[in-house]
Design an enzyme around this catalytic site. Structure first.
Site, PDB file in Angstrom:
ATOM      1  N   LYS A   1       0.889  -1.015  -0.075  1.00 45.11           N
ATOM      2  CA  LYS A   1       0.034  -0.038  -0.019  1.00 45.11           C
ATOM      3  C   LYS A   1       0.938   1.352  -0.144  1.00 45.11           C
ATOM      4  O   LYS A   1       0.590   2.096  -0.805  1.00 45.11           O
ATOM      5  CB  LYS A   1      -0.928  -0.130   1.342  1.00 45.11           C
ATOM      6  CG  LYS A   1      -1.828  -0.970   1.382  1.00 45.11           C
ATOM      7  CD  LYS A   1      -2.827  -0.742   2.580  1.00 45.11           C
ATOM      8  CE  LYS A   1      -2.304  -1.054   3.909  1.00 45.11           C
ATOM      9  NZ  LYS A   1      -1.698  -2.040   4.376  1.00 45.11           N
TER      10      LYS A   1
ATOM     11  N   ARG B   1      -9.211   1.159   9.315  1.00 45.71           N
ATOM     12  CA  ARG B   1      -8.815  -0.065   9.749  1.00 45.71           C
ATOM     13  C   ARG B   1      -9.769  -0.814  10.577  1.00 45.71           C
ATOM     14  O   ARG B   1      -9.600  -2.163  10.927  1.00 45.71           O
ATOM     15  CB  ARG B   1      -7.506  -0.101  10.455  1.00 45.71           C
ATOM     16  CG  ARG B   1      -6.069  -0.464   9.731  1.00 45.71           C
ATOM     17  CD  ARG B   1      -5.004  -0.381  10.622  1.00 45.71           C
ATOM     18  NE  ARG B   1      -4.053  -0.964  10.285  1.00 45.71           N
ATOM     19  CZ  ARG B   1      -2.659  -0.559   9.702  1.00 45.71           C
ATOM     20  NH1 ARG B   1      -2.639   0.452   9.137  1.00 45.71           N
ATOM     21  NH2 ARG B   1      -1.478  -1.292   9.647  1.00 45.71           N
TER      22      ARG B   1
ATOM     23  N   ARG C   1      11.508  -6.948   4.831  1.00 48.00           N
ATOM     24  CA  ARG C   1      11.463  -5.275   4.932  1.00 48.00           C
ATOM     25  C   ARG C   1      12.277  -5.365   6.362  1.00 48.00           C
ATOM     26  O   ARG C   1      12.876  -4.284   6.666  1.00 48.00           O
ATOM     27  CB  ARG C   1       9.805  -5.009   5.009  1.00 48.00           C
ATOM     28  CG  ARG C   1       9.935  -3.484   5.398  1.00 48.00           C
ATOM     29  CD  ARG C   1       8.519  -2.939   5.022  1.00 48.00           C
ATOM     30  NE  ARG C   1       7.721  -3.303   6.141  1.00 48.00           N
ATOM     31  CZ  ARG C   1       6.379  -2.895   6.194  1.00 48.00           C
ATOM     32  NH1 ARG C   1       5.826  -2.460   5.104  1.00 48.00           N
ATOM     33  NH2 ARG C   1       5.762  -2.940   7.129  1.00 48.00           N
TER      34      ARG C   1
ATOM     35  N   ARG D   1      12.381  -1.827  10.616  1.00 49.40           N
ATOM     36  CA  ARG D   1      11.134  -1.329  11.245  1.00 49.40           C
ATOM     37  C   ARG D   1      10.973  -2.133  12.498  1.00 49.40           C
ATOM     38  O   ARG D   1      10.893  -3.334  12.551  1.00 49.40           O
ATOM     39  CB  ARG D   1      10.125  -1.507  10.380  1.00 49.40           C
ATOM     40  CG  ARG D   1       9.505  -0.045  10.181  1.00 49.40           C
ATOM     41  CD  ARG D   1       8.298  -0.111   9.267  1.00 49.40           C
ATOM     42  NE  ARG D   1       7.131  -0.723   9.870  1.00 49.40           N
ATOM     43  CZ  ARG D   1       5.923  -0.433   9.398  1.00 49.40           C
ATOM     44  NH1 ARG D   1       5.682  -0.107   8.251  1.00 49.40           N
ATOM     45  NH2 ARG D   1       4.752  -0.940   9.921  1.00 49.40           N
TER      46      ARG D   1
ATOM     47  N   ARG E   1      -0.167  -8.565  13.856  1.00 52.89           N
ATOM     48  CA  ARG E   1      -0.538  -7.469  12.547  1.00 52.89           C
ATOM     49  C   ARG E   1      -1.632  -8.428  11.728  1.00 52.89           C
ATOM     50  O   ARG E   1      -2.508  -7.896  11.292  1.00 52.89           O
ATOM     51  CB  ARG E   1       0.469  -6.934  12.006  1.00 52.89           C
ATOM     52  CG  ARG E   1       0.895  -5.704  13.199  1.00 52.89           C
ATOM     53  CD  ARG E   1       2.487  -5.316  12.671  1.00 52.89           C
ATOM     54  NE  ARG E   1       2.669  -4.563  11.517  1.00 52.89           N
ATOM     55  CZ  ARG E   1       3.764  -4.798  10.718  1.00 52.89           C
ATOM     56  NH1 ARG E   1       4.928  -5.584  11.257  1.00 52.89           N
ATOM     57  NH2 ARG E   1       3.771  -4.103   9.568  1.00 52.89           N
TER      58      ARG E   1
HETATM   59  P1  AMP Z   1       1.149   0.572   9.073  1.00 55.92           P
HETATM   60  O1  AMP Z   1       2.655   1.239   8.900  1.00 55.92           O
HETATM   61  O2  AMP Z   1       0.293   1.090   8.536  1.00 55.92           O
HETATM   62  O3  AMP Z   1       1.411  -0.797   9.166  1.00 55.92           O
HETATM   63  O4  AMP Z   1       1.248   0.859  10.532  1.00 55.92           O
HETATM   64  C1  AMP Z   1       2.011   0.678  11.485  1.00 55.92           C
HETATM   65  C2  AMP Z   1       1.031   0.508  13.223  1.00 55.92           C
HETATM   66  O5  AMP Z   1       0.802   1.787  13.489  1.00 55.92           O
HETATM   67  C3  AMP Z   1       0.002  -0.589  13.147  1.00 55.92           C
HETATM   68  O6  AMP Z   1       0.420  -1.737  13.387  1.00 55.92           O
HETATM   69  C4  AMP Z   1      -0.851   0.248  14.154  1.00 55.92           C
HETATM   70  O7  AMP Z   1      -0.243   0.084  15.415  1.00 55.92           O
HETATM   71  C5  AMP Z   1      -0.600   1.802  13.873  1.00 55.92           C
HETATM   72  N1  AMP Z   1      -1.668   2.122  13.141  1.00 55.92           N
HETATM   73  C6  AMP Z   1      -1.533   2.658  11.935  1.00 55.92           C
HETATM   74  N2  AMP Z   1      -2.616   2.878  11.173  1.00 55.92           N
HETATM   75  C7  AMP Z   1      -3.416   2.547  12.036  1.00 55.92           C
HETATM   76  C8  AMP Z   1      -5.095   2.905  12.280  1.00 55.92           C
HETATM   77  N3  AMP Z   1      -5.730   3.122  11.013  1.00 55.92           N
HETATM   78  N4  AMP Z   1      -5.824   2.526  13.149  1.00 55.92           N
HETATM   79  C9  AMP Z   1      -5.056   2.069  14.284  1.00 55.92           C
HETATM   80  N5  AMP Z   1      -3.637   1.902  14.434  1.00 55.92           N
HETATM   81  C10 AMP Z   1      -3.131   2.176  13.352  1.00 55.92           C
END
Ligand code: AMP
Length: 190
Positions: A15, A90, A129, A135, A146
């Site tokens: 994404k 989400r 990654r 990360r 996740r």
């Molecule tokens: P991502 O980079 O999108 O995979 O997000 C990394 C982490 O940020 C996720 O595992 C969540 O802990 C938090 N996070 C990101 N977007 C959201 C969201 N829309 N709602 C809740 N937590 C989020």
């Protein structure tokens, strides 16, 4: 007319990569809640400190906190002509909140591309990654959490947007260029 788009897909589906490319091509900003949280972590803000415990475990940051952060971001002038949401919404509650936020901007969700990648493939990508980017939340245990959070809390949104005739499925196991071409074709046909 403004174009508001949600890129859906499991963690590791691509994404972020695709949203960045689309942002250049379409001239509308990418809004990545993950990036916004990471920026807050880096700057050690109150929001960052709150988010950290959830992110470290691979769990979702509470809806109210996430929605307030998005509200702040989309009220900036660059979002008047549209936005590409990446990693938001989400949960079903976040999806409802987003509709309300866009109502206020006199906008609506126009399209929801779903970048579909098989479970085994996303695990492999996330582990890779982890090696490349380091990360903190790309370790095997957090990856498992996740993915199950995605299945349980986020995947129901696919049906939600399918029922609204907004969902378009894209084969995410192609090359980055092919996925991008499919996305652009989908947007052209909107
Ligand atoms: P991502 O980079 O999108 O995979 O997000 C990394 C982490 O940020 C996720 O595992 C969540 O802990 C938090 N996070 C990101 N977007 C959201 C969201 N829309 N709602 C809740 N937590 C989020």
């Amino acid at each position: 007319m403004a174009t508001y788009m949600i890129l859906m897909g499991a963690p590791g589906a691509g994404k972020g990569t695709q949203a960045k490319l689309l942002q250049e091509k379409l001239g509308i900003p990418q809004i990545s809640t993950g990036d916004l949280f990471r920026e807050n972590l880096k700057n050690n803000t109150e929001l960052g400190q709150l988010a950290r415990s959830f992110m470290d475990k691979g769990e979702l940051v509470p809806d109210e906190v996430t929605v307030a952060m998005v509200k702040d971001r989309i009220s900036r002038p660059d979002c008047k002509t549209g936005a590409i949401f990446d990693g938001f919404p989400r949960t079903v509650a976040q999806a409802g909140a987003l509709d309300e936020l866009l109502d206020d901007l006199k906008g609506q969700i126009n399209i929801v591309p779903f970048i579909n990648v098989k479970n085994d493939a996303v695990v492999q990508r996330l582990l890779k990654r982890a090696e490349l980017e380091g990360r903190a939340d790309d370790n095997e245990e957090t990856i498992r959490t996740r993915l199950s959070v995605f299945r349980e809390q986020t995947a129901p949104l696919l049906d939600h947007y399918r029922a609204r005739n907004l969902l378009v499925e894209i084969d995410g196991e192609q090359s980055i260029e092919e996925v991008q071409a499919d996305l652009l074709a989908t947007i052209d046909n909107m």
